[in-house]
Write a protein that holds these residues in place. Sequence first.
Motif: not given
Length: 385
Positions: A98, A371, A76-78, A104, A101
């Motif tokens: 991503e 991360n 859900t990261s932007k 990238y 998680e």
Amino acid sequence: MNRLLSFLIVGMSCQLAFGQTTPELCQGGYFTEAQGKEFLEKHVPSSKKEWENRAAQIRNRILEGGELNNLPPRPTSKPIVHSRRELNGYSVENVAFESVEGYYVTGNLYRPLQQKGPFAAVLCPHGHTQNADARFLEAMQFRCANLARMGAVVFAFDMLGYSDAQQCQHKLPKAFKLQALNSIRALDFLLDQPGIDKNRVGVTGESGGGTQTFMLTALDPRVKVAVPVVMVSAHFFGGCTCESGMPVHKKGDFQTNNVEIAALAAPRPLLIVSDGADWTKHNPEVEYPHLQKIYSLYGKANLVENVHLPTEKHDYGPSKRAAAYRFLAKHLRLDISKVTKADGNIDESNAQLLDRKLLEVFNADHPRPSNAAIGDDAVTALLNW
């Protein structure tokens, strides 16, 4: 050495370095040319029903062998998007997001300028290169820029270990699994862009990117048009872990090859581009006729084509790009006049070749997120979904 020609050398070196480690893997030249031809001759379906039953088996083998049956939830990261540049008829932005998680996907997003949507979308994976800079090479930049000038929103993204994707080495044992997920998530990202016509979605890549092209097309019905370049072969199965490092072609008595996998595109439009200096040299008389037989079962033989360049080598050079432009323009309703001279020849000169520093996603001003898993072991641990 011309770096475009290094696709062939690097692909073969991947094969030699990887070796044959398990009988369930079909790696590199697993079949001889004669065996590849014989395999296709023995697997000509007599009806659409027979083919669709086999197609389901082939798709299930890819899903099971590639450990892709249960994908992880989409993060859900932007997405990270920065450094927009407006050029001659298109813009370019640097992108990362991503796929799972901690990993990238990195690339560049090309958009048309001064055009009204809705827009077609084209995903562009790249092939193996001698240096890990494939996304920045002329062949990739020109392909993406000119497709954008023709009216498509285009996303070019990195293989593992290439360009900005430096979280791990390329030849992970489960590279196929992660790159397949990355392709699916890259398509998610592309289709999230504003003004996309989801009925006009294409994918095209060369060599290892050709493998990604027909694998994604086989697995994801959102792909409407596919152009795998210098890769579809009856006897060669891909020489790298990212292509044949997991048992996606064989289990027990079940066997398939990349021609049958490419045929899973049917009846969607499919162009295979081949040359005279690699494993695609027999496309006109071996692989292409088999694909025509599959498409004929749907009454759509006119939707599969082969452009064969017998005097050329293993790359995504100008004549191969020209073939792709014309096919994608035809089936995605793009404006081919944007890249055509008065005499009808393709003109790529309005695309600008940018320095890699301008296209890099991660730098001092835009560091890799904290991360991000770093190292082969850490990235491999992300794949235990």
